[in-house]
Design an enzyme around this catalytic site. Structure first.
Site, PDB file in Angstrom:
ATOM      1  N   SER A   1       0.851  -1.189   0.000  1.00 32.98           N
ATOM      2  CA  SER A   1       0.000   0.000   0.000  1.00 32.98           C
ATOM      3  C   SER A   1       0.888   1.240   0.000  1.00 32.98           C
ATOM      4  CB  SER A   1      -0.911  -0.019   1.219  1.00 32.98           C
ATOM      5  OG  SER A   1      -0.135   0.009   2.404  1.00 32.98           O
ATOM      6  N   TYR A   2       0.262   2.388  -0.045  1.00 35.62           N
ATOM      7  CA  TYR A   2       0.986   3.659  -0.144  1.00 35.62           C
ATOM      8  C   TYR A   2       2.051   3.786   0.953  1.00 35.62           C
ATOM      9  CZ  TYR A   2       1.707   8.557  -1.161  1.00 35.62           C
ATOM     10  OH  TYR A   2       2.267   9.739  -1.517  1.00 35.62           O
ATOM     11  N   PRO A   3       3.311   4.000   0.565  1.00 37.28           N
ATOM     12  CA  PRO A   3       4.381   3.888   1.560  1.00 37.28           C
ATOM     13  C   PRO A   3       4.695   5.156   2.341  1.00 37.28           C
ATOM     14  CG  PRO A   3       5.339   4.106  -0.618  1.00 37.28           C
ATOM     15  CD  PRO A   3       3.832   4.189  -0.790  1.00 37.28           C
ATOM     16  N   ARG A   4       3.983   6.260   2.083  1.00 32.43           N
ATOM     17  CA  ARG A   4       4.265   7.474   2.858  1.00 32.43           C
ATOM     18  C   ARG A   4       3.096   7.752   3.778  1.00 32.43           C
ATOM     19  NH1 ARG A   4       7.318   9.456  -1.677  1.00 32.43           N
ATOM     20  NH2 ARG A   4       5.356   9.769  -2.769  1.00 32.43           N
TER      21      ARG A   4
END
Length: 861
Positions: free
Chosen positions: A335-338
DNA sequence: GCAAGGTC
């Protein structure tokens, strides 16, 4: 039907939000920049049937910079950057053409809903989007509201749908606080950076960094590393003493006991305790305890924790880890890493991703058992309202991902499984002993159930032999009591993981920018990464920080950022005026700057100790045209020539090697020419150190060589060696490299195009005649008799490299070795002849030929 | 050539 434009902060969010709001029934297409997509569907909005167009930007649309002329370092006093120098907003990424894209999509829309991230930066981007789009949208009917802000705290169906029915307005104050931050960072950072760089580069020859940068985030980051260095340097080891007792547990086993006093720093006192205990034969059990303890399963994974583990356990630097995670994300593996969030949203489907891992060769057993016996509820973490924690999105194998990407994916997946596993339970047993008057303790841990440590084996409780069962009053035979002499040891250099923790704690940078700041201080050669990913400051880094401490410690303290941010928050909350805060803060830093400039001698004293003055650096290479003495070539970044007699420094092109060029001189200034080359497969050209720094002609740029010089008669100039317009770039000219024989080369003076030609010719000259077809200069080539490729016994041929049938076979187009393969043009076949630059015979092209004659003409105009 | 912040 009216149209509602909706804009998210990034393409992935536009897609997720559109999918939720349209219940999956949308049609999608790519936007004109190829990066952002537009998702369209129909629905109702303020009670009417409308067409929705959901799209996104890519982060900030605009960036702040000084007006062009204030970016000339040698023409602007850095002090002017605090107030006089005007700033302008430029497109952040011109390649994305974001303003144009927004206008194309926004044209004719009636309403706009802003779905940017719900933080200050997002609020600021709202207004960047509005600036681009409002002028092209349909005019509102009088009094009708057309601009809406959606506020959401997670990307879940309920949150997004609730946001859609409770639309608000963008918050101008929050956006202004970001405008203020941008301007402060720009003005302060650039002023200090330019001053320091010019001051120290002008004095020292071996700083080994072409930029001595300063910034409100990078400088405190360096400060942390140097602070640790100072602690190590000033550390004085102390001797201390410890009593260690050993008792016989069973017939063949003994127990080591820890002294309850831990340690003493006085030898005689330690000796006294030893004397009181060493003759005792028995150790008496005073108390026993058995406590069940738990090691908690981890919180859901956010960015900084991922970066910490990547650095400390996987040996991957933060920048690299982030790039790897981004790739895993765009390929759909994670999933979105930030994200700052360590809490799964209530509606988060934990079992779905878990089921995907149920057949994985490495952890199928653990996952299957979890699914069968029921997962554990994850711990309550922090919800920052940005993105859900980082989780795997589909199963992957080592073979599929390979190397680094696999190791990061494996960690993310194991971490995810651990968050829904049970805590590790173990029994901690303690036995307290008395030997004479002194107390000793023995503790042991035995695992009851491993829980999450099964999937995170590096976290497991170490296997120990269990303690003997006993009770108060029991006695054990003392085998030995001894006194150990030990020394306190200094701390080690800061690990990257520790640095990340410090930055996070002090609010230096954000999850996305922390890796950038760490990378910065490495690239500037302020610190080097040592084994175990520990950051050891260099002399340069140490001197800078010590210098700041001496002059104005606030410049390096971590509070520099938080103090400014406090002010900015007042703007965001509407409690302070944007202009006033900005003006006041700039004024404070302007004063600090002037004080710093006035006190720079204090930092210079420290520099002197570690670095050598320009005059004492480098090797004599070429002669100065003014005094005719040898100038010294300073190889350390930035490479330059220094004439100590005239006290002048001439910068040279970077990333290449410099040699003396046959002691030839520039006809304009009498400086000896040097030859720059970029490695064996690259290009080379002669350059005059003086002309390169002080271009003699209007059309010659700073930092260029003789291959861009329009001197009409000098044998090294573009006028004499230029052949014709480059086959690939717009502005370049192909110039004969006179030093390249016997493997002759013709290279573009702007881009990386290189043509290899006439192998084994012993002389190649540019003729005064031009080609009748393409207007390129003809080449005069003499071949060796033995290896001439010419028909018959001919050794001499004159012709056009692009059009002459004999030469065409002998020319091969390439790119200089330094060029990244991604930017390379099509293969070598196209290289024969003029490629796409070739024009049909007899028809002059639309582009002006940049051959010798036209270059000359331009010069004489 | 410079900052820090978004994101690709």
């Amino acid at each position: 039907m009216k149209t509602v434009l909706m804009v998210a902060e990034k393409p992935s969010l536009a897609q997720s939000i559109a999918r939720i709001l349209s219940r999956g029934s949308m049609s999608s297409r790519k936007g004109l920049n190829g990066t952002c997509s537009v998702h369209e569907y129909t629905g109702t909005f303020t009670g009417q049937l409308v067409r929705f167009k959901m799209t996104s930007v890519c982060g900030h649309v605009m960036t702040l910079d000084f007006l062009g002329k204030y970016n000339k370092w040698d023409k602007v006093d850095p002090a002017e950057l605090f107030s006089q120098a005007p700033t302008e907003k430029k497109e952040a990424n011109p390649k994305l053409n974001m303003v144009k894209f927004l206008q194309v999509e926004g044209k004719g829309c009636d309403y706009i809903v802003l779905w940017l991230d719900c933080d200050k930066e997002g609020e600021n981007i709202c207004f960047e989007v509005l600036d681009a789009v409002l002028p092209v949208m349909n005019q509102a009917h009088s009094g009708e509201k057309t601009v809406f802000r959606a506020r959401f705290s997670s990307i879940t169906d309920t949150d997004i749908c609730t946001a859609m029915v409770r639309l608000g307005e963008p918050d101008h104050n929050e956006a202004l606080s970001v405008d203020a931050r941008q301007e402060l960072d720009l003005r302060i950072g650039c002023a200090f950076t330019r001053f320091q760089t010019k001051y120290f580069q002008g004095k020292y020859g071996n700083l080994d960094s072409s930029l001595i940068s300063f910034g409100p985030c990078q400088t405190p980051t360096l400060g942390f590393c140097v602070e640790r260095h100072d602690k190590i340097q000033s550390f004085k080891p102390e001797t201390y003493w410890v009593l260690q007792a050993k008792v016989d547990a069973d017939k063949d086993r003994s127990l080591l006991l820890d002294w309850d006093r831990v340690r003493v720093f006085d030898r005689e006192i330690a000796q006294m305790f030893l004397n009181m205990t060493k003759l005792e034969k028995e150790a008496q059990v005073e108390a026993t305890s058995r406590k069940e303890k738990a090691k908690q399963r981890p919180l859901a994974l956010n960015t900084v924790e991922m970066l910490r583990v990547a650095s400390s356990s996987l040996g991957m630097g933060p920048q690299h880890a982030m790039q790897t995670a981004e790739r895993l994300y765009t390929q759909g593996y994670i999933s979105y890493p930030r994200t700052e969030t360590t809490h799964y949203p209530e509606s988060f489907d934990l079992k779905g991703p878990l089921r995907q891992q149920a057949n994985h060769p490495y952890w199928a057993d653990t996952v299957k058992r979890l699914l069968a016996e029921g997962i554990n509820r994850p711990r309550k973490g922090h919800d920052a309202g940005d993105h859900p924690p980082i989780t795997p999105m589909k199963s992957a194998t080592e073979a599929e991902l390979g190397g680094e990407a696999w190791r990061l994916y494996e960690y993310i997946t194991r971490h995810f499984i651990a968050t829904v596993s049970h805590d590790c339970k173990y029994l901690q047993s303690t036995i307290s002993f008395r030997i004479g008057p002194e107390r000793f303790t023995c503790t042991g841990k035995t695992v009851i159930s491993p829980g999450f440590t099964e999937i995170m084996p590096w976290q497991s409780v170490p296997l120990e032999e269990s303690l003997p069962t006993c009770q108060r009053g029991d006695t054990f035979a003392v085998a030995e009591v001894k006194m150990l002499e030990k020394q306190t040891s200094p701390p080690d250099y800061l690990t990257e993981a520790e640095l990340i923790t410090l930055m996070e704690k002090h609010g230096i940078g954000t999850d996305a920018s922390i890796p950038v700041h760490i990378n910065n201080i490495c690239q500037r050669n302020y610190v080097v990464v040592e084994s175990g990913r520990r950051l050891k400051p260099t002399n340069l880094g140490i001197v800078l920080v010590h210098g700041y401490y001496k002059i104005d410690a606030e410049l390096v303290l971590p509070t520099i950022r938080s103090a400014v941010e406090k002010q900015l928050n007042l703007i965001a909350q509407g409690k302070a005026d944007y202009r006033q805060v900005l003006g006041h803060t700039l004024d404070v830093f302007k004063r600090k700057f002037h004080y710093f400039v006035d006190s720079i001698a204090g930092m210079d004293e420290l520099m002197e100790v570690s670095f050598s003055p320009l005059a004492a650096t480098g090797k004599p290479l070429s002669r100065c045209g003014k005094c005719h003495r040898f100038m010294k070539y300073i190889q350390a970044k930035p490479s330059r020539l220094h004439c100590s007699h005239c006290d002048e420094t001439y910068t040279l092109p970077q990333n290449g090697t410099i040699k003396l060029y046959k002691e030839l001189r520039c006809p304009l200034d009498d400086f000896e020419l040097v030859l720059w080359s970029s490695g064996s497969r690259g290009k080379s050209y002669p350059l005059c150190p003086y002309c390169s720094n002080h271009p003699p002609f209007r059309d010659m740029k700073k930092g260029t060589g003789c291959n861009e010089c329009t001197h009409p008669t000098c044998q090294h100039s573009l006028s004499m060696l230029g052949i014709g317009q480059c086959v690939e770039c717009e502005s370049g000219v192909l110039v004969l490299d006179p030093t390249s024989g016997p493997k002759w080369r013709v290279a573009c003076n702007r881009c990386s195009v290189v043509a290899h030609c006439f192998e084994n010719a012993h002389r190649v000259r540019v003729s005064a005649d031009t080609c009748g077809t393409c207007e390129a200069a003809l080449l005069d080539v003499d071949f060796n008799k033995a290896r001439s490729p010419l028909p018959g016994d001919g050794t001499q041929h004159t012709g056009c490299v692009f059009c002459d049938p004999v030469f065409q076979e002998l020319v091969e187009l390439k790119h200089a070795a330094s060029c990244h393969p991604m930017h390379r043009g099509p293969g070598r076949r196209q290289g024969r002849g003029r490629g796409r630059g070739r024009k049909p015979a007899g028809k002059p092209g639309t582009r002006r030929p940049k051959d010798k004659m036209s270059a000359l003409a331009a010069y004489f105009v």
